[in-house]
Scaffold this active site. Structure first.
Site: not given
Length: 799
Positions: A610, A612, A614, A671, A674
């Protein structure tokens, strides 16, 4: 008998209001999932801890067969250890039965087998000779009470602080003592009171051999050593019978058929079985005996429990999740068993590594196997007395002698030598043989402390000048004791000189750090240069100076900002980061990147995850430049080939990675938390088709898969997801793997067997990675297993 294995819980001191609210939230989430999708709960745990009353008393077939295997090993060993201690032979059977049933029921290590152990043989033999058998039983009861007290104080973990060299030296010393004593019985005589006396009496014993005892003993040893080495199909069938049982049984049959005149096992009637009495003897002597039994038995049991955890973790079949050992509870179980065993006239009980390893390798899946083995011992002690009375004592002595020799482990010697602990090991071994177990361990601890202090204070600091560069080498641990020598050596370096300081050690305390730090600031201010390197010559970034406001490069990673910087510098955070890279990181990776620039990229896998912020792929996979070919998008989605609104960029990356780069594996990583999955769950029907909503249409099959009544729920290491978002995140990984197989290049490589697919889930809040148990399209069970950390060498200290 109950088969439930309590799961490990956190320390009560860590239970905060946050934990309670988190548990309450998870309960609500699971209720929400069950009510929304009308799906069954997760299956019961592998150890039989189901909610149904019938399941609590079910015994798995693997436990039954494992209990038989362990029983066949424990029966002759229990008799042999009782013989070696000079106790009534029935005492070994009592201890084996109590250890199996009591520790198996309440102990903290489900698959550990407890009973009479060779590690306490020397101690028990000395107590019997000094105080008598009935007083020794009372000492065993008191030692069990002491173990219960230690368990209540929760000090079990502190036993693991003892140096392995001391433990291995103690066991080896006990093994040598046992072997020397049993050798006299093997030769047809009786052992002396100490190892030194046994060595002195050995020449006379060799001059007057007993042929009958020697022949039975030689046959026992031969079968013990050759039984595991029988080749072919015959060997596989024969090894279903333990070597110990085969050796004793063979010697018994041989002695009976040959009519040998040998001393045999003599189990008296249970009606005349000796029970404990109040201890008689000096108080200090009784207390020392209780302390010895407590410490030796506890340390051996706890180390064995830790070893069993390692064996279970390495076991591939059966794939059953076994809880890790709860050491304080295991210590309580050992204490309770010693109380019961001593009260019933049995030997001291401790965890036994050999029987525990056999239990694990036989495929046991719960504590039922250990408890059943204890029951079989009890049945044999009551019903098989006529058969046991046929066993020659020489055969049992030969069996115990081989066990004693095997306690001097070559593997342990190699590990001790590799870690430079041979002096501690040798001194402990010799001290145990000469003086006794408790005294030998005390001497070993004293030597270990002396060696540690010597290493801590032994620091060599040298200085040399090469081609105008002053090199200072500090070899060893830099502590406050070395600061005067270090400062004196640094003060001799001329001003404005170029200096390289090589730090060859794994530890540096605050005093040494401050001395280096202050000297570096002063030397640089006077026009000199300072560079720090490790043992291999690799550059270590310089210590932080007062004028440097940002965090040091080796500071543990975290999403932070340097508060010391003025507000106007914040818009230039990217430029600041690039500047930090050029200053601190580029010199370290320049050679590797230059090599990759010449040779081109050759990544081993495609990592699709992803977008993302993080999710830092290089951090969670411990990868570097050239290792991963990474594709990131919102929701880690893989559009099906030819799907409506298909994004060819993902398909192009897959084709390039598979056909051009020829990667070996593809990993799809989802993760926790999400945002794409949350948007997919909460999206209202209809509405404007924004670019984000058009892209998320590739995740609709994952949502349908989760809601389907014909598919099982994905779960993490046996638990249900905490909420619907986590459920969809897990299901999405499984669904996107199916989409991946639909791509022509991937399907072709899978058919050739040259490509592997993996599913992965990363829980951001826990910093924990999970891998899909199977990524084969016909074998997906949708279980994500926790990735355990692996041991690593100590990192070099950085100045």
């Amino acid at each position: 008998m109950p088969s439930c294995v309590p799961t490990r819980t956190d320390d009560p001191s860590r239970k905060t209001k946050h934990n309670k609210s988190r548990t309450k939230s998870r309960t609500k989430s699971r209720t929400f999932l069950a009510s929304r999708f009308q799906r069954p709960h997760s299956p019961p745990s592998p150890d039989g801890c189901g909610n149904g009353g019938g399941r609590r008393f079910r015994i798995a077939g693997a436990d039954f067969s494992a209990s038989i295997s362990v029983f066949l090993i424990a029966l002759p060993l229990s008799l042999g250890i009782a013989l070696a201690t000079g106790a009534p032979l029935q005492a070994g059977l009592v201890a084996a039965a109590v250890g199996g049933i009591v520790v198996g029921r309440i102990g903290g290590s489900p698959l550990q087998v407890s009973g009479p152990a060779a590690g306490l043989t020397v101690v028990t033999a000395d107590l019997i000779q000094r105080y008598g058998w009935r007083t020794t039983c009372a000492i065993t009861v008191l030692a069990g009470l002491a173990q219960l007290g230690l368990s209540a104080l929760r000090v079990a973990r502190s036993a693991l602080a003892v140096s392995p060299a001391i433990v291995h030296g103690m066991l080896a010393g006990i093994g040598v003592t046992i072997a020397l004593a049993q050798l006299h019985i093997v030769l047809g005589s009786t052992p002396q009171s100490s190892a030194v006396d046994n060595v002195r009496a050995l020449p006379a014993q060799l001059a007057g051999l007993h042929p009958a005892a020697l022949s039975a003993s030689v046959l026992t040893v031969a079968v013990l050593l050759l039984w595991p080495r029988i080749p072919g199909r015959t060997g596989r069938i024969a090894r279903k019978l333990p070597a110990a049982l085969a050796a004793v049984a063979g010697a018994t049959v041989f002695a009976t058929l040959a009519g040998l005149n040998l001393t045999r096992v003599d189990l008296p009637s249970w009606s005349s079985h000796a029970l404990p009495q109040l201890p008689e003897g000096p108080v200090l002597g009784i207390l020392a005996a209780v302390l010895t039994i407590t410490l030796v038995g506890s340390v051996e049991s706890l180390l064995s429990a830790v070893a069993v955890d390692k064996l279970v973790a390495a076991r591939k079949e059966p794939a059953v999740r076994i809880p890790r050992a709860h050491l304080d509870r295991e210590l309580a179980g050992q204490g309770a068993a010693n109380v019961v065993s001593g009260a019933l006239g049995g030997l001291p009980v401790t965890g036994v590594a050999v029987r525990s390893a056999a239990n694990v390798s036989a495929g046991a899946v719960s504590r039922n196997a250990t408890m059943l083995h204890g029951m079989w011992i009890a049945v044999a002690a009551l019903l098989l007395v006529p058969v046991l009375d046929l066993i020659p004592l020489a055969a049992l002595a030969a069996l115990v002698m081989v066990v004693g020799v095997q306690m001097v482990s070559i593997t342990h010697l190699r590990n001790v030598k590799r870690n430079r602990e041979m002096l501690v090991y040798t001194v402990t071994l010799a001290s145990v043989v000469i003086t006794g177990v408790l005294e030998g361990v005390a001497i070993g601890i004293a030597v270990a402390v002396a060696v540690a202090l010597h290493r801590l204070t032994r620091t060599r600091i040298t200085s040399a000048e090469q081609e105008g560069v002053h090199r200072v080498r500090a070899r060893g641990q830099l502590t406050f004791l070395a600061v005067p020598r270090l400062s004196r050596m640094l003060s001799q370096i001329p001003q404005e000189a170029d200096c390289v300081i090589e730090l060859d050690g794994s530890f540096m305390d605050h005093a040494a750090y401050e001395a280096l730090h202050d000297w570096q600031i002063s030397h640089v201010a006077q026009g000199g240069t300072v560079e720090f390197t490790g043992r291999a010559g690799g550059r270590i970034s310089e210590p932080a100076s007062e004028t440097h406001g940002c965090c040091r490069p080796w500071t543990p990673w975290r999403n932070h900002h340097c508060d010391e910087r003025p507000p106007r510098a914040k818009p230039h955070q990217l430029a600041n980061g690039l500047s930090s890279f050029q200053r601190n990181t580029a010199p370290l990776v320049r050679d590797e990147l230059a090599r990759l620039a010449r040779e081109g990229q050759r990544p081993s896998q495609l990592f699709l995850t992803c977008a993302d912020s993080r999710l830092v792929t290089s951090m969670i996979t411990a990868s570097g430049p050239g290792d991963l070919f990474t594709v990131r998008n919102v929701g880690n989605l893989v559009p099906l080939p030819g799907a409506e609104s298909s994004d060819d960029s993902v398909a192009a990356a897959i084709e390039y990675a598979v056909d051009v780069l020829e990667v070996d594996s593809i990993t799809i990583c989802g993760h926790s938390g999400c945002g794409a999955m949350q948007a997919l769950l909460n999206a209202p029907p209809g509405g404007a088709q924004t670019p984000l909503r058009r892209w998320l249409r590739h995740g609709l099959p994952s949502l349908e898969r989760m809601k389907s009544r014909h598919r099982s729920w994905a779960r993490i290491s046996g638990r249900l997801p905490t909420d619907a978002v986590e459920q969809l995140c897990l299901t999405n990984v499984v669904q996107q793997l199916e989409h991946l197989r639909a791509h022509e290049a991937v399907a072709r490589r899978l058919a050739e067997g040259t490509l592997e697919l993996h599913g992965m889930y990363f829980h951001v809040g826990e910093a924990q990675a999970y891998l899909l148990a199977s990524s084969d399209e016909h074998e997906i069970d949708e279980v994500f297993d926790r990735v355990a950390p692996t041991p690593s060498v100590l990192q070099k200290s950085r100045a």
